[in-house]
Every structure is written in C-alpha cells, then in structure tokens.
Design an enzyme around this catalytic site. Structure first.
Site, PDB file in Angstrom:
ATOM      1  N   ASP A  65       1.184  -1.429   0.030  1.00 16.10           N
ATOM      2  CA  ASP A  65      -0.024  -0.102  -0.240  1.00 16.10           C
ATOM      3  C   ASP A  65       0.418   1.437   0.267  1.00 16.10           C
ATOM      4  O   ASP A  65       2.281   1.408   0.171  1.00 16.10           O
ATOM      5  CB  ASP A  65      -0.522   0.258   1.046  1.00 16.10           C
ATOM      6  CG  ASP A  65      -1.734   1.151   1.372  1.00 16.10           C
ATOM      7  OD1 ASP A  65      -2.354   1.660   0.092  1.00 16.10           O
ATOM      8  OD2 ASP A  65      -1.856   1.104   2.515  1.00 16.10           O
ATOM      9  N   THR A 121      -2.822   1.092  -4.541  1.00 15.48           N
ATOM     10  CA  THR A 121      -3.156   2.750  -3.932  1.00 15.48           C
ATOM     11  C   THR A 121      -4.438   2.695  -4.338  1.00 15.48           C
ATOM     12  O   THR A 121      -4.700   2.891  -5.468  1.00 15.48           O
ATOM     13  CB  THR A 121      -2.551   2.926  -4.433  1.00 15.48           C
ATOM     14  OG1 THR A 121      -2.464   5.399  -3.244  1.00 15.48           O
ATOM     15  CG2 THR A 121      -2.213   4.528  -4.983  1.00 15.48           C
TER      16      THR A 121
END
Length: 907
Positions: free
Chosen positions: A371, A664
């Site tokens: 992430d 993301t």
C-alpha cells in the site's frame, strides 16, 4: 474447498436487488434483508472440530499418519506399542486444535465487541438505544462525533450549520484524508428532528455493489405539493466502517450486514499453508510409492507364502519410518522457535507473529505488493516550491514571499484609500486593456490569494465539554482561537497549500480562507467552491460588492491544466523538474468575469446540478465553458513525507530479487510522484502511464504500445486494469511481470486482492502483501504471506495479518534475516528427519532380508521412540539454531536471499 463451494451455493440463492426504503419504517420493507452483524469467525460450535480435522487430514502426510496409527488397533498388524504412533499424532492435533480454538475465541470476542456497540435510534417516541447487530434497513440512526458508522446509510441531517460533515474513511479506502459529505437538503431544512416522522418520504437505492466511489439513488417526499425529488450521489452517503469526524449526523439505513460496501470488499480469510509444507506433502507421496515398492519386493522375495497380504501390510508398517511421524512434530516445534526469535529481536521491536505455521514463507518471496498511504508515506505534506515562471522560491527563501506580499498589500491599500475619497461608480473588468508587465510583488500577491481562495479546506473547532445530547442541534459555544483550530480537506496537499497561504499573514487570505476573529463574515469575499472534473478544482470569488469584480480561480494537475491556461514556455519543463524531485505539482490559474457572464454561468450550473441523469457530465460541461485562455499564476510543489528509511529498504528488496508492486487508492498523479520520490522507480527508468481505456479495441492498442517499451515501470488505474483483465488477462499479466515496478492507482480493496490472486495463478511464485489500513485486509489475507503495520489507520490490518510490524523499514530484517534463516533451517530439518528415517528403514530391510524376509521389527517400540526423539535431539536443536552468515552480512548482501527462490538451500 468444500466451504467455498457451500458459500457460493448460498450466495446464488439470494439475488441482490434495488430497494425502496421508507424513512423510519423498517416494517414497510418488501424483502427480508441480512442482519447487521459482523462475523469474522471461520467455524461455529458444530463445525469447529470437523473443520479443523478436515484442514489437517486433507494433506496426504497427516492422512498417512492417521491410517498407520489406526492400523495398530488390529492385533495381526500390531508392530509396537500404541503410544509410539498415537503420541506424536495426538501432540500435533492437540497443538493445532488449541491454536485454532484460541484464534477463533479471539475473533469471537472482537465480533461481539463490534456487534454490541450501542447507537441512538430515532423513533416516534424519541431516542432509544439499540445494538449495532439489531439495526435494520429503514431505521433512523444517530451517529455522534468519533463514532463508527454501523451500516450503509443515506445522510439526512447534521448538527453542522453548513448542512455537511466530514468523515474518516481510512478503514474503507485507506486514505487518511477526511471526506466531505452533504445532507439531503429537504430533510436538513426541517425545523426539528421529530419532523422526520411527520413527512412521508422514501429513498430509492440501487442494488448493493462493490464500488465504494459511486452511488445512484433518489430521495422523494410525497406529502408536499408538488412532490419533492432529489437525486442522490456518493456525497450523500455514509458507508459502514467509516467514522464521523465532525458534528452529529442522522442517516437512514439502506444496506446492512453482508450487503454493506465494506463487507462486500472483504474476502473470507483462508487457512494459509506454506510452500514447504506443500512440497513435503508431494515428497511424502513419492516416498510412499517407494515404501510400497520396497514392501512388494520383500513379499515377492518371500514367495507370497501364507497370508501374504497381511505380510505386505506389516512390511508397510515396518518401513513406515521412511516417512517419519516425527516430521510434523519437529517442523512445528521449529516454526514455533522461529516465531519466538522474531518477536524477541530487539532490532525490530513490536513485531508480532500471528500465524506461526508459515515463518519460512518470509524467505521465499518473489512479489511484494504494498500500500502507499501510511505504509510508504506518512501522509504528512511539506510545501517545498512556488514557481512564477521567471522566479522560483524554495524552503530557504519562503521568508522573501512574506515581504513581497506586505509590499504589494501596502500599495493596494494606499490605492484603495485614494479611490475612496472620490466617489467613482463601480467598475467592470476591462478585458481590452493593454497588458502591463506586473511586478514580482503583485504576481506573488495574486498567486497567494488564489491558493488561499481556491480550496475545499474547512476549519474545524473542538466543541467545549459539557454539551448534553438534548442540545446537540442547538447553538454550541465554541473556542475559535488559533490553538483550537485544525484544517480538514479531501486531500492533504489541499491542507498544506491553504495552510501555507495562511502563514503568509495576508489579511485577504485570512478572511477568505480561514475567517479569523478579526474579520467579520460581512467583510469576507463571497466564495463558491465546486468540483469541475478530473484532477481539477475551481472557485468563484466576488472580492468586493462595490466593484462588481468576479474572479474564476482554478487549480489542478499539469496534465489537465496545460490545455486550459494561456500559452507559456516554462510550465511543462518546470513540472518535469519537480516531478523528478518527487514533488506533487499543482497549477494555479485565474480568469476575470463580468456580471453578465457570471449570471449566465450560475443559471446553467444550478440547472445542471438538479439533473437526475448524467448529472456529473452536465456539470462538467457547464464548467468547461469557463475553462478557456486562463491566466497562469503559479506552479506549486508539495512533498509527501516518506516513512523512515523507505528508500534503502526498497533498494535492498530489489537487490534481493523481489519485485515490488504499489497498489493504492490514490490518484494517478499522486501515486506516480511517490513512486519516484521513494525510488520505487529509479531515476534512470522510464515510466509508461497506461492511458484510460474503456473498450476492447482501446485496450488492445494500448497493450501494443506498452509491449514496445523495455525496462519501463508501469502506472495504470483500476478502471483500465479491469478492462485489460476482462479481455487480455494473460497478455497483461505477462507484460506487467516483466516490468521492474508496477503502480496501480485508484484500486478498490477487491481489486487489490484480485491482483494478488492473479500473480499467484499466472506465475506460481510466492507473494507478500503489506498495508496498514482496513482496505488492505483483503489483499493481506489473499497473499501467501500478509504483513500488517500498526499506524495512524488503526490495527485492523495488523490484526488480520500473519505478521505485524511497527515500521516499514523492519520488513528488510524480517525477510533478509529471519525469513532466510527460517526457510534454510526448515528445509535442512526436513532433510535430516527424512534421512534419519531412511537409515532406520534400511537397517530394517537388511534385517528382514537376512532372516528370510520375516516381517518382524528390528527394535522395540521404546527404542524407536527414543531414536526419533532423545537420541537424535541434538542435531535437531543445532539445525533449528543454525546460522550460516551473521545478520549484518545478510543485510549487507541481500543477493544471498535471491538464491532461496531457486530452491537450493544447501551450502
């Protein structure tokens, strides 16, 4: 598996449909909707023991041990004492059952805590307290500040005078920025809370979907003349698992339980099995075939005399030590020791091993999916650059900007004082006036003013303590001092740019953007902020009622703004320079409007906002009419602070042969900047930004263009990724796996998990997912090895992960040292135990051959147990504690890790 098959059968019975929800009337619902209960448990009281045993005995290794142990109950087949077979098997099963029971009890306690949270439910008789699990579709729920939203709702009312509130969505989409939500205007205008039951109104909501960024619905009030119809969008929704950040809100529940967006984007946890265990399972099958072959040879040489089939089975039991039953015991004890060593390592404090069965997986990783927000970055911005075309200001020269602004404001103030003495009529902007080269001070003055006015930042003040629930919608006494003020917006770079403008101490900036106590609302300029398409934001400002001057401000990404501003020869070059430094760039421009132009725009804009169908497209078309020949004011650069030691950690992982993919939910421009600043993409590598595609033909053309690139990092959006995977899944994954780095932006939690599964399916390599938010849970659970970070976004990812760390930089030591050691030790231990079994089986074969192929044991049971435990325990301990290189050397030469992926573990 059987459980997945049963789940899919149950899901097919219930088809998701659109629904009509009457306010405060759950009994009017036409269908029965799922219970609003959170359930993360794998088993129930009846399925726990069968489920755990099935997970154990679905592997050939354990099933073989079970059959061998059960055979000792038959007198004709009995070789030794029962405990020699059942004690190791019972130990393994007991440890497994206890571990699963503890984990299941923890999940039960967490679920019970969440389901027992109390909320205020609004009824005809007033407020009543209700558990989260008892909330139904149609209920009117009151959610206080800092309270979790229990189900998906449509936003009806708020205690904020503006009719809007902020919510935190970090556990849903991974973004720490607060999101602005707007209440339905019809219900917000009602005088009192009780009036919600005096109106006859309903909400029409689309069927439950995975997409957390869109919603289509309508609000209808039937008892008015004429009936009121309002279109509902994503800005009118409050999704479950988000948190109210300002004010108190009231919403009508539209989705509950497994139909909420957060649950639909969460995959069911799976029982993870290490690749080493799978390889040992296959090796066990091969050894079993060798065992059968050896037993058949012995019976054949015996001449098939007497009950040969009984002798065959006895030979199978005598040579069963080829597959030693102590293998699982030794490996499980070794894994427990590896987990203990990880948690006791002072160099990675706070690390927790939550899944003790796969520590060796840390040493076999090929793909790392990470992430961005909170993992690679701190999500804290710093204003680094202001570029005006001919002059640029950095962090060391920001103080010069303040002096320029004060000089410019002094000149403007003196001119206004002189003009006020002569009563001149209000003037209109003169577009035909000759252009005069402006001074640096005036240009800085206009740039800073534009930055402060064109934003969606809202000042938030903490309410004073002691406000009762009955006065929550009354006038609340608040402290408006600077110390009590915080700024919130939909993006952190919005906050930092607007805050930077405030720091310049410009009076107009303060009054327009932040309204300090020294300026009353009457003196503040009229500002209308609104969204205007992708990667842009705009505002209209009437700076002075007497002059009639109206200014249209716009800011956005350089890609979107380059065609809107007037011709210039520096914007593209400077944007490239800032991007190479890893800065987020923002282009700011303005345009002066006449009163007639503004009135025409306002009427068309309001009409477009009332549209029920294609509202966003119509609003964008109206705003686009103003986006022509705008005056370029400045270019700003903002840096997102990276986590400590991110760059050397990523460099170490690359040298170890690990390919890194960044997944993301952020915008494309933001993701690209972070990929550069974190050195996920090196300065010498090109970046191919995959253009947005919708159709199969567009995807085909773009894939062909990407195929011609070499040693190029890929940046692609979630929407384009879906189109490519729909038509060209194999081709896309094959090309993406050849890239040194891949960045996927605007990814939903489901897409993140899907990408992990694609890599597992197409490459067969081991994957690791790391994140810190609730939106990363699906990805973490889908990966072969999941790592969670305890951070600003809570502990949800950490609790769902196999390993929990406190900082991203700790992943280097976790993989290079502990992962490498765990895999090498487990592999060597497995080889030793099998070699030990082969030795005793060879001795048994020689003994039986010498004594006319008799199926009698060479050693008694207690000697065999001692041979597998006490007599040979020192080599086991030495292998568990073995260390071929020092930790410092493993970190200094990460190339040592790369050898493990080639399945060569011996020195």
């Amino acid at each position: 598996s059987c459980s997945d098959w049963l789940i899919n059968i149950c899901r097919r019975k219930k088809e998701l449909k659109a629904r009509t929800v009457w306010l405060g009337c759950p009994e009017k619902c036409e269908e029965k909707y799922p219970k609003n209960a959170i359930k993360n448990q794998k088993y129930n009281v009846f399925t726990f023991i069968p489920g755990v045993l099935y997970e154990q005995f679905k592997f050939f290794l354990n099933l073989y041990f079970l059959v061998v142990s059960c055979s000792q109950f038959v007198p004709a087949l009995k070789i030794g004492y029962l405990y020699t077979y059942w004690a190791p098997l019972g130990f393994v099963l007991t440890v497994t059952v206890v571990r699963e029971a503890v984990d299941e009890f923890r999940r039960y306690k967490r679920d019970k805590e969440m389901n027992s949270q109390l909320y205020s439910k609004l009824t005809v008789r007033g407020k009543v307290q209700v558990k989260s699990s008892d909330i139904q579709v149609g209920d009117l729920i009151i959610v206080e500040k800092n309270q979790r939203i229990p189900s998906d709702m449509v936003f009806l009312r708020t205690s904020e005078k503006t009719g809007s509130c902020f919510i935190r969505t970090d556990q849903l989409d991974g973004e720490t920025d607060w999101k602005l939500k707007v209440a339905v205007s019809c219900t917000q205008r009602l005088p009192a809370l009780g009036d919600l039951f005096s109106i006859n109104a309903y909400v029409y909501a689309q069927k439950p979907q995975l997409d957390i960024h869109s919603f289509e619905g309508t609000f209808t009030r039937e008892d008015s003349d004429p009936a009121v119809h309002e279109s509902l969008s994503i800005e009118n929704t409050l999704w479950a698992s988000t948190v109210v950040a300002s004010g108190t809100v009231i919403g009508v529940v539209i989705y509950t339980g497994k139909e909420t967006r957060s649950v639909m984007n969460t995959s069911n946890p799976k029982n993870k099995v290490g690749l080493l265990d799978l390889e040992l399972n296959q090796l066990t099958k091969a050894l079993f075939l060798a065992l059968v072959a050896l037993s058949v040879v012995m019976v054949t040489l015996q001449g098939f005399v007497g009950p040969w089939y009984r002798n065959l089975f006895r030979f199978l039991l005598l040579f069963s030590y080829i597959i030693p039953i102590s293998l699982r015991v030794n490996l499980d004890m070794g894994k427990a020791a590896y987990g203990w060593m990880i948690m006791k390592d002072d160099n990675i404090p706070g690390t927790v091993v939550r899944t003790s069965t796969i520590p060796e997986e840390l040493g076999r990783l090929v793909y790392l999916l990470t992430d961005k927000t909170g993992t690679l970055t701190q999500n804290e911005m710093i204003f680094k650059r202001l570029h005006l075309g001919t002059v640029s200001y950095g962090t060391d020269t920001m103080d010069e900007i303040q002096s320029h602004i004060m000089n410019s404001y002094s000149q403007v103030h003196s001119q206004n004082s002189g003009n006020s003495t002569s009563s001149t009529p209000s003037r209109k902007p003169q577009s035909s006036a000759p252009k005069v080269r402006k001074s640096v001070s005036s240009r800085i003055h206009e740039a800073v003013k534009a930055i402060a006015l064109c934003h969606n930042v809202t000042p938030v003040y903490e309410s004073r303590a002691g406000v009762s629930a009955e006065t929550e919608y009354a006038e609340v006494d608040q402290d408006f001092s600077d110390e009590n003020r915080t700024y919130q917006a939909s993006s952190p770079d919005e906050v930092i740019t607007a805050s930077w403008g405030n720091e310049q101490r410009h009076p107009l900036v303060d009054s327009a953007g932040f309204v300090p106590p020294a300026f009353s609302p009457a003196t503040a300029p009229v500002t209308l902020a609104f969204p205007c398409g992708s990667a842009r934001a705009a505002a209209l400002c009437r700076e002075d009622e007497s002059s009639g001057e109206i200014t249209f401000y716009m800011k956005g990404a350089d890609v979107a703004m380059s065609t809107i501003v007037q011709y210039n020869d520096w914007l593209e070059e400077e944007c490239g320079n800032m991007a190479r430094e890893g800065l987020r760039t923002l282009v700011v421009a303005k345009k002066s409007l006449t009163e007639e132009q503004y009135q025409d725009f306002e009427s068309r804009y309001n009409q477009a906002k009332l549209s029920i169908h294609d509202r966003n497209l119509k609003v964008a078309a109206v705003v686009e009419s103003l986006e022509r020949e705008m005056e370029l004011l400045c270019l700003t650069g903002v840096e997102d602070q990276l986590q400590a030691d991110v760059r050397p950690t990523l460099e170490m992982l690359r040298n170890a042969g690990i390919k890194i993919w960044m997944l993301t939910g952020d915008k494309l421009e933001t993701a690209t900047c972070i990929a550069k600043s974190s050195h996920l993409v090196s300065r010498t590598q090109d970046i191919h930004i995959f253009r947005p595609v919708i159709t199969r033909g567009e995807a085909h053309l773009e894939l062909n263009a990407f195929r011609r690139k070499h040693d190029c990092a890929l940046v692609i959006s979630g929407d384009s990724l879906e189109v490519c995977l729909k038509y060209y899944e194999h081709e896309f994954v094959e090309l993406a796996c050849q890239c040194p780095a891949v960045v996927c932006c605007r990814c939903s939690p489901t897409q993140k998990a899907h990408i992990v599964k694609l890599l597992q399916h197409h490459t067969g390599k081991r994957t690791c997912a790391i994140g810190d938010g609730g939106n990363d849970v699906s990805m973490i659970q889908a990966a072969d090895c999941g790592i969670g970070i305890e951070g600003k976004e809570g502990k949800q990812a950490s609790l769902a992960a196999d390993f929990s760390i406190t900082q991203f930089k700790h992943i280097g030591r976790l993989l290079m040292v502990h992962g490498r050691n765990s895999y090498k030790r487990s592999a060597a231990l497995g080889q030793f135990v099998m070699h030990r079994g082969l030795i005793i089986s060879t001795m048994q074969a020689v003994f039986s051959s010498v004594f006319y192929f008799a199926s009698v044991p060479l050693y008694q049971g207690f000697l065999m147990v001692g041979y597998a435990t006490i007599y040979t325990m020192f080599p086991v301990f030495s292998l568990v504690l073995d260390q071929d290189v020092k930790p410092e050397m493993a970190l200094l030469y990460p190339e040592l890790y790369k050898d493990l992926t080639k399945v060569r573990t011996s020195s």
